[in-house]
Structure formats: C-alpha cells, structure tokens
Design an enzyme around this catalytic site. Structure first.
Site: not given
Length: 184
Positions: A113-115, A117
């Site tokens: 997912c957003h990991a 970043w």
C-alpha cells in the site's frame, strides 16, 4: 508446497499510530502459519494503535523499538501500509535507518500500500521495479523506481528481494510472495 519458515524471525515495522490493521494482521498470520516468529517493532515501546481505514482498530503490543533491535536479528522485514503509518516512519531517523539496514544486509523486505514511502525515504527504490497504492506512482518514479500497476511485484534487482503490493485486496498474493522470499 507451503513455505517453511521454522526458526526464523520476521520484523513488522509499524508507527505508534496509523497502521492499516489488515495489512499487519494478515501477513503476521501467514508468517506464523509458516512456522516463523513475527515481532512487532516500532519507534516507541508500549502498544501501537491500528486502523481499519479511518476508524480505530485494535491495539498491538510492541516487542522492540527501532533503537533496541538490529536487522541482523531477523530473516526479513514487513512494512504494513495505511497512509499515516509510513508517513510517520519516513520522518523518523531511527525507523528509516532500520529499514535501510535490511537492504544493506541483503535481507528481503515486503511493503504494501503506502509503505513504499518509507522505502523512498531510505533511498532504496532507485533502479527497482515495484508497485504500491496508485497515489505513490509519481513519488516512486521521482525516487528512481519503476512503478507498475500489478497485484504483487518481486524485484530481485539489488542486494535483496523487494516484495510489494498495492492494497488489502492483494494480500493473498502478497503473503504468498513474501513467504516464498523469506524461505530462501
């Protein structure tokens, strides 16, 4: 054939608040079923507060903090998503250094997912092919990575395997891929 991770320990890195609960608990369960010991690492001791999208979920006890443990103690690293979790982790020097050390020691890393970043902040996506939640596409490209819209991507272009997925719907494929890489 199911992956056998007997005797291995897998780190799960999560911020004190904001981890997407299913992206923590589903891979955690898969790792346990494969015979490994999952350990929750955070930037502070106590408990983390997970979320089910925007609603508070359960809390989970922290096993160790990023300044109390070393990547050498683990077979691999899982980075659950949620928007707030990696956004917090990427601003914490200890968390970023912890993540980067897995790449420096050639240990597999799985991020969903957003990991990514946090991976971007650790400067570990350059020259890598990966996926993520679609809103990170430009960030990944700007950091030198190749973003693709696929359920799961395993990139071995580098010192370690990098396993990435886009969202909770991809968890079955994500779990299967990370177990296979952690078993190597």
């Amino acid at each position: 054939m199911a992956a056998n991770l007997n005797g291995r320990t897998i780190a799960f890195l999560a911020a004190p608040e904001g981890t997407e609960q299913i992206e923590l608990t589903d891979p955690w369960s898969a790792v346990e079923k494969a015979g490994a010991t999952p350990r929750l690492v955070s930037t502070s001791s106590g408990r983390i507060q997970a979320f089910n999208h925007l609603d508070k979920g359960d809390t989970f006890p922290v096993d160790s903090t990023t300044d109390q443990t070393e990547p050498t103690e683990y077979t691999g690293l899982v980075l659950p998503g949620g928007v707030a979790n990696p956004d917090f982790l990427r601003t914490n020097e200890s968390a970023v250094a912890f993540v980067k050390a897995f790449f420096d020691t050639a240990k597999p890393v799985a991020a969903i997912c957003h990991a990514p970043w946090t991976l971007i902040e650790a400067d570990t996506v350059r020259g890598r092919r990966l996926t993520s939640y679609p809103s990170l596409r430009t960030d990944i490209r700007n950091a030198g990575g190749e973003w693709v819209d696929e359920q799961v991507v395993v990139c071995a272009n580098g010192p370690n395997a990098l396993i990435t997925s886009r969202r909770p719907d991809d968890l079955p494929a994500f779990d299967e891929a990370l177990l296979a890489e952690f078993a190597r």
